[in-house]
Motif scaffolding. Structure first.
Motif, mmCIF file in Angstrom:
data_model
loop_
_atom_site.group_PDB
_atom_site.id
_atom_site.type_symbol
_atom_site.label_atom_id
_atom_site.label_comp_id
_atom_site.label_asym_id
_atom_site.label_seq_id
_atom_site.Cartn_x
_atom_site.Cartn_y
_atom_site.Cartn_z
ATOM 1 N N SER A 141 0.843 -1.200 0.000
ATOM 2 C CA SER A 141 0.000 0.000 0.000
ATOM 3 C C SER A 141 0.870 1.238 0.000
ATOM 4 O O SER A 141 1.938 1.271 0.617
ATOM 5 C CB SER A 141 -0.922 0.014 1.216
ATOM 6 O OG SER A 141 -1.907 -0.996 1.111
ATOM 7 N N THR A 150 -3.054 11.744 -5.414
ATOM 8 C CA THR A 150 -3.834 10.952 -6.368
ATOM 9 C C THR A 150 -3.010 9.746 -6.804
ATOM 10 O O THR A 150 -1.778 9.812 -6.865
ATOM 11 C CB THR A 150 -4.211 11.767 -7.618
ATOM 12 O OG1 THR A 150 -3.008 12.091 -8.349
ATOM 13 C CG2 THR A 150 -4.928 13.060 -7.244
ATOM 14 N N TRP A 151 -3.707 8.649 -7.091
ATOM 15 C CA TRP A 151 -3.061 7.440 -7.596
ATOM 16 C C TRP A 151 -3.973 6.766 -8.615
ATOM 17 O O TRP A 151 -5.190 6.771 -8.461
ATOM 18 C CB TRP A 151 -2.788 6.438 -6.467
ATOM 19 C CG TRP A 151 -1.820 6.924 -5.425
ATOM 20 C CD1 TRP A 151 -2.113 7.617 -4.289
ATOM 21 C CD2 TRP A 151 -0.404 6.742 -5.429
ATOM 22 N NE1 TRP A 151 -0.969 7.881 -3.573
ATOM 23 C CE2 TRP A 151 0.110 7.348 -4.250
ATOM 24 C CE3 TRP A 151 0.500 6.117 -6.291
ATOM 25 C CZ2 TRP A 151 1.460 7.355 -3.926
ATOM 26 C CZ3 TRP A 151 1.849 6.113 -5.978
ATOM 27 C CH2 TRP A 151 2.326 6.728 -4.810
ATOM 28 N N HIS A 152 -3.382 6.187 -9.658
ATOM 29 C CA HIS A 152 -4.146 5.315 -10.537
ATOM 30 C C HIS A 152 -3.194 4.323 -11.206
ATOM 31 O O HIS A 152 -2.018 4.624 -11.436
ATOM 32 C CB HIS A 152 -4.940 6.099 -11.587
ATOM 33 C CG HIS A 152 -4.102 6.659 -12.699
ATOM 34 N ND1 HIS A 152 -3.424 7.863 -12.592
ATOM 35 C CD2 HIS A 152 -3.811 6.164 -13.946
ATOM 36 C CE1 HIS A 152 -2.779 8.111 -13.714
ATOM 37 N NE2 HIS A 152 -2.990 7.098 -14.546
ATOM 38 N N TYR A 153 -3.722 3.124 -11.473
ATOM 39 C CA TYR A 153 -2.902 2.059 -12.044
ATOM 40 C C TYR A 153 -3.308 1.815 -13.484
ATOM 41 O O TYR A 153 -4.503 1.670 -13.791
ATOM 42 C CB TYR A 153 -3.056 0.768 -11.237
ATOM 43 C CG TYR A 153 -2.225 -0.376 -11.774
ATOM 44 C CD1 TYR A 153 -0.838 -0.361 -11.664
ATOM 45 C CD2 TYR A 153 -2.835 -1.463 -12.399
ATOM 46 C CE1 TYR A 153 -0.073 -1.405 -12.162
ATOM 47 C CE2 TYR A 153 -2.080 -2.517 -12.898
ATOM 48 C CZ TYR A 153 -0.700 -2.481 -12.784
ATOM 49 O OH TYR A 153 0.063 -3.513 -13.282
ATOM 50 N N LEU A 160 1.982 2.204 -11.969
ATOM 51 C CA LEU A 160 1.209 2.967 -10.998
ATOM 52 C C LEU A 160 1.673 4.418 -11.069
ATOM 53 O O LEU A 160 2.869 4.706 -10.920
ATOM 54 C CB LEU A 160 1.426 2.421 -9.586
ATOM 55 C CG LEU A 160 0.694 3.132 -8.449
ATOM 56 C CD1 LEU A 160 -0.821 2.979 -8.598
ATOM 57 C CD2 LEU A 160 1.159 2.599 -7.093
ATOM 58 N N GLY A 162 1.277 8.346 -9.587
ATOM 59 C CA GLY A 162 0.831 9.086 -8.418
ATOM 60 C C GLY A 162 1.277 10.534 -8.462
ATOM 61 O O GLY A 162 2.194 10.901 -9.213
ATOM 62 N N HIS A 194 -6.643 -1.515 -5.863
ATOM 63 C CA HIS A 194 -7.637 -0.444 -5.817
ATOM 64 C C HIS A 194 -7.081 0.767 -5.059
ATOM 65 O O HIS A 194 -6.154 0.649 -4.260
ATOM 66 C CB HIS A 194 -8.908 -0.932 -5.127
ATOM 67 C CG HIS A 194 -8.668 -1.425 -3.728
ATOM 68 N ND1 HIS A 194 -8.719 -0.604 -2.628
ATOM 69 C CD2 HIS A 194 -8.357 -2.667 -3.260
ATOM 70 C CE1 HIS A 194 -8.460 -1.305 -1.533
ATOM 71 N NE2 HIS A 194 -8.232 -2.561 -1.888
ATOM 72 N N SER A 195 -7.697 1.899 -5.319
ATOM 73 C CA SER A 195 -7.393 3.097 -4.541
ATOM 74 C C SER A 195 -8.232 3.084 -3.271
ATOM 75 O O SER A 195 -9.221 2.344 -3.168
ATOM 76 C CB SER A 195 -7.687 4.352 -5.354
ATOM 77 O OG SER A 195 -9.065 4.426 -5.670
ATOM 78 N N SER A 197 -9.598 5.891 0.083
ATOM 79 C CA SER A 197 -9.699 7.281 0.519
ATOM 80 C C SER A 197 -8.901 7.510 1.800
ATOM 81 O O SER A 197 -8.895 6.670 2.705
ATOM 82 C CB SER A 197 -11.161 7.651 0.756
ATOM 83 O OG SER A 197 -11.252 8.959 1.315
ATOM 84 N N GLU A 203 -6.082 10.311 -1.954
ATOM 85 C CA GLU A 203 -6.095 8.870 -2.157
ATOM 86 C C GLU A 203 -4.784 8.210 -1.743
ATOM 87 O O GLU A 203 -3.717 8.811 -1.800
ATOM 88 C CB GLU A 203 -6.322 8.538 -3.638
ATOM 89 C CG GLU A 203 -7.675 8.931 -4.184
ATOM 90 C CD GLU A 203 -7.776 8.604 -5.655
ATOM 91 O OE1 GLU A 203 -8.882 8.223 -6.092
ATOM 92 O OE2 GLU A 203 -6.755 8.703 -6.372
ATOM 93 N N TYR A 205 -3.157 3.974 -2.435
ATOM 94 C CA TYR A 205 -3.392 2.886 -3.400
ATOM 95 C C TYR A 205 -2.822 1.589 -2.862
ATOM 96 O O TYR A 205 -1.741 1.565 -2.243
ATOM 97 C CB TYR A 205 -2.753 3.188 -4.750
ATOM 98 C CG TYR A 205 -3.405 2.422 -5.884
ATOM 99 C CD1 TYR A 205 -4.473 2.966 -6.574
ATOM 100 C CD2 TYR A 205 -2.974 1.142 -6.231
ATOM 101 C CE1 TYR A 205 -5.108 2.260 -7.598
ATOM 102 C CE2 TYR A 205 -3.599 0.422 -7.249
ATOM 103 C CZ TYR A 205 -4.664 0.990 -7.925
ATOM 104 O OH TYR A 205 -5.302 0.290 -8.930
#
Length: 644
Positions: A141, A150-153, A160, A162, A194-195, A197, A203, A205
């Motif tokens: 994590s 912010t994070w997204h894969y 990944l 960020g 998954h992200s 909160s 966020e 991740y």
């Protein structure tokens, strides 16, 4: 000799803030790198206690130079064995065992997660390695620690992405650090990742893994995601963890090997090379290489724009000028020149030279001791004439003009120009500020002379450099504050450190703040013997808790200048014993400059007055080792002139 075997990164990191044990951190990074990796044992400041099995929250990517400074562009990485995320994204503390903290590798065994988590650094990132004993619910994590995150894969590229805007000093306009973490094929369980909160922090991740052994390449940028990807490609590319580890190891061996000593015992070698390691940690690079032009570029914290040129940050000049940069002048001239160019980028970008920076200018240190860093470079031929000229322009500006923003310029520059000192009713620490300004003027004169400026300009600042004498009170032999109407406040307590004196400096120690005007100091006191007697009386009361005040660094060497070699040697031994008591650097306030002091004391020479031409600014003493080499050349204090 394998120098890394003597380095203790956890020297002085006992998770406290007292002078003997506190305030340093266990950094895994390359010399002067853009990022560091540190163990974190609570939810706030990164810390690491050497005692027993301590709970650890994970490994933190950090730019924090000590436990008293803020951080920026930071996040926490923690192995996970549960698909659920703790409430509000806070990491779970886990007992650790068998941890290894070295300059080139940080490895922590997390017992509850049955995971060994390791990282080896590059200049702008590093490579992560995780080994899990279990075969289910494996993952990692990424937790935000400040700012908006912010994070997204992206499953297609196994990357990944960020961002974090965290900057504790809030001194950087539109600051954002971009993060890229690339994983191997077939290692990520996309459906389970998954992200999550983290309330006001945005966020975090959680990546879920399909394999027991996972490596991931990491790089960051202050400019863009694309730049972070370019940094990852150029610094890591297709290299393996072992290859990067070997590169980092060779880099550290080369830097530590710039001074080779024959120690009297392993303990001395351990303290010496642990101190030398610490000297190479800060300042941090804050520039990157443009993918199209291959030019150095940097984020400008004053307006958030992208600018050309190198930049360095995370440095307190009021501390580092005494010993750190003079040591660089002996063993890191090329890097010193680049750092100077980087510091002057702040002047190009915003019109003022830095005082203390942590990404942007903090401004908490009121004097402009970068003057000594520029002057020492100029008189030793480090850098170029164009850099020295630009530095002189900045020095003249802050020596004569108040900054509209209190973070910039000297405090009270215009009052100082008018009166020759800072009036005590208008400025706290007026004595200390006046002493620093006088020394800064001396540095201006030296740079102007190197550049061949009008002798009248040199003479003007040479005369201003004697302004410290104005505050001497012959009745008490102390440097005392004056009012705007030239009325002197007769200070009778030589041990007070309030009012006219800066933090950590008491009244009698202000006598030590004129390294460029020792002759004037002797004259004010009525001769060498009178000054010696007063130093003896005043310093007799120095206790262990104040022994490592910055102002006392030069005391042993002032005694040597006064011809009291026996007393000087006794003081050096007293200070060195504190290193041995702490098993390393004793100064909680600033482990960097204290570490460099120990190196100079071991080599038998001290930079008493940075910025003084030739060998005149050094005081030679006794070597504390049988032999030494600097950059492959035999070293003795008697051949100092061959090294500067």
């Amino acid at each position: 000799m394998r120098y890394l075997s003597y380095v203790n990164t956890r020297m002085n990191d006992d998770s406290q803030t007292d002078r003997l044990h506190g305030c340093a951190l266990s950094y895994t990074q390359l010399p002067w790198a853009m990022v560091s990796f540190v163990p974190q044992t609570d939810e706030g400041t990164p810390r690491f206690s050497p005692r027993g099995l301590m709970p650890s929250a994970g490994i933190r990517l950090s730019h924090c130079i000590d436990m008293q400074s803020g951080d920026y562009g930071t996040f926490l990485m923690a192995p996970q064995v549960d698909k659920t995320v703790p409430e509000v994204g806070k990491p779970v503390q886990s007992c650790v065992q068998g941890s290894v903290s070295r300059p080139h590798e940080l490895s922590i065994r997390f017992l509850e997660q049955q995971c060994t988590f390791s990282v080896t650094p590059t200049l702008r990132g590093g490579m992560l390695s995780l080994h899990f004993d279990r075969t289910d619910n494996r993952g990692i994590s990424f937790y935000p620690l400040m700012g908006t995150n912010t994070w997204h894969y992206d499953a297609e590229t196994r990357t990944l992405f960020g961002t974090t805007t965290g900057c504790s000093a809030e001194n950087a306009v539109d600051f954002k650090m971009y993060i890229v973490i690339r994983l191997g094929e077939g290692t990520v369980d996309t459906e389970s990742s998954h992200s999550f909160s983290c309330d006001s922090l945005g966020e975090g991740y959680q990546l879920a893994f399909l394999e027991n052994d996972v490596t991931a390449s990491l790089a960051v940028s202050y400019l863009s995601t694309e730049q972070a990807e370019y940094n990852l490609t150029t610094e890591i590319g297709s290299r393996s963890y072992t290859q990067l580890l070997n590169i980092a190891e060779r880099c550290w061996e080369e830097h530590l090997g710039r001074i080779a000593i024959q120690g009297t015992d392993d303990r001395q070698l351990r303290i010496f090379y642990s101190c030398l390691y610490r000297v190479f940690l800060s300042p941090h690079r804050a520039y990157e290489w443009d993918a199209v032009t291959n030019e150095a570029v940097h984020y400008c914290p004053l307006d958030g724009t992208k600018r050309r040129g190198v930049r360095y940050t995370d440095i307190d000049f009021s501390l580092a000028y005494r010993t750190v940069f003079p040591l660089y002048a002996l063993i890191a001239r090329r890097e010193y020149a680049e750092m100077l160019e980087g510091f002057l980028s702040d002047f190009r970008d915003g019109g003022w030279l830095p005082r203390k920076s942590a990404m942007g200018e903090i401004g908490c240190m009121p004097s402009t001791m970068i003057d000594a860093v520029i002057a020492d470079a100029a008189v030793k031929g480090i850098g170029t004439r164009s850099l020295w000229a630009l530095g002189l322009e900045g020095m003249l500006r802050h020596a004569n003009r108040n900054g509209q923003d209190a973070r910039f310029s000297r405090y009270g520059a215009e009052y100082y120009c008018k009166l020759g000192y800072l009036p005590m009713e208008r400025y706290s620490s007026s004595v200390s500020l006046t002493m620093d300004a006088a020394y800064g003027d001396y540095c201006i004169a030296r740079v102007a002379k190197v550049l061949g400026h009008d002798p009248a300009l040199v003479s003007l600042y040479d005369n201003r450099s004697k302004n410290g004498r104005r505050l001497f009170d012959p009745k008490t032999a102390l440097m005392c504050g004056k009012t705007e109407k030239d009325c002197q406040c007769a200070e009778t307590d030589p041990y007070t450190n309030e009012g006219a004196y800066a933090e950590g400096v008491c009244a009698w120690q202000a006598n030590l703040a004129l390294p460029h005007d020792t002759d004037g100091l002797i004259q004010l006191h009525g001769g060498t013997d009178a000054l010696t007697e007063r130093l003896d009386a005043w310093s007799a009361s120095v206790g262990e808790d104040t022994l490592w005040a910055q102002a006392l660094y030069s005391l042993p060497f002032l005694y040597r200048l006064l011809g009291k070699h026996g007393t000087a040697d006794q003081w050096v031994e007293k200070l060195v014993r504190i290193f041995e008591l702490a098993d390393g650097c004793p100064s909680g306030a600033d482990p960097y400059s204290a570490a460099a002091w120990y190196i100079f004391a071991t080599l038998g020479v001290y930079p008493f007055c940075p910025g003084m031409p030739g060998t005149g600014g050094y005081v030679r003493g006794q070597m504390r080792v049988p032999s030494a080499e600097i950059l492959g050349g035999p070293w003795k204090p008697e051949v100092l002139e061959n090294f500067i």
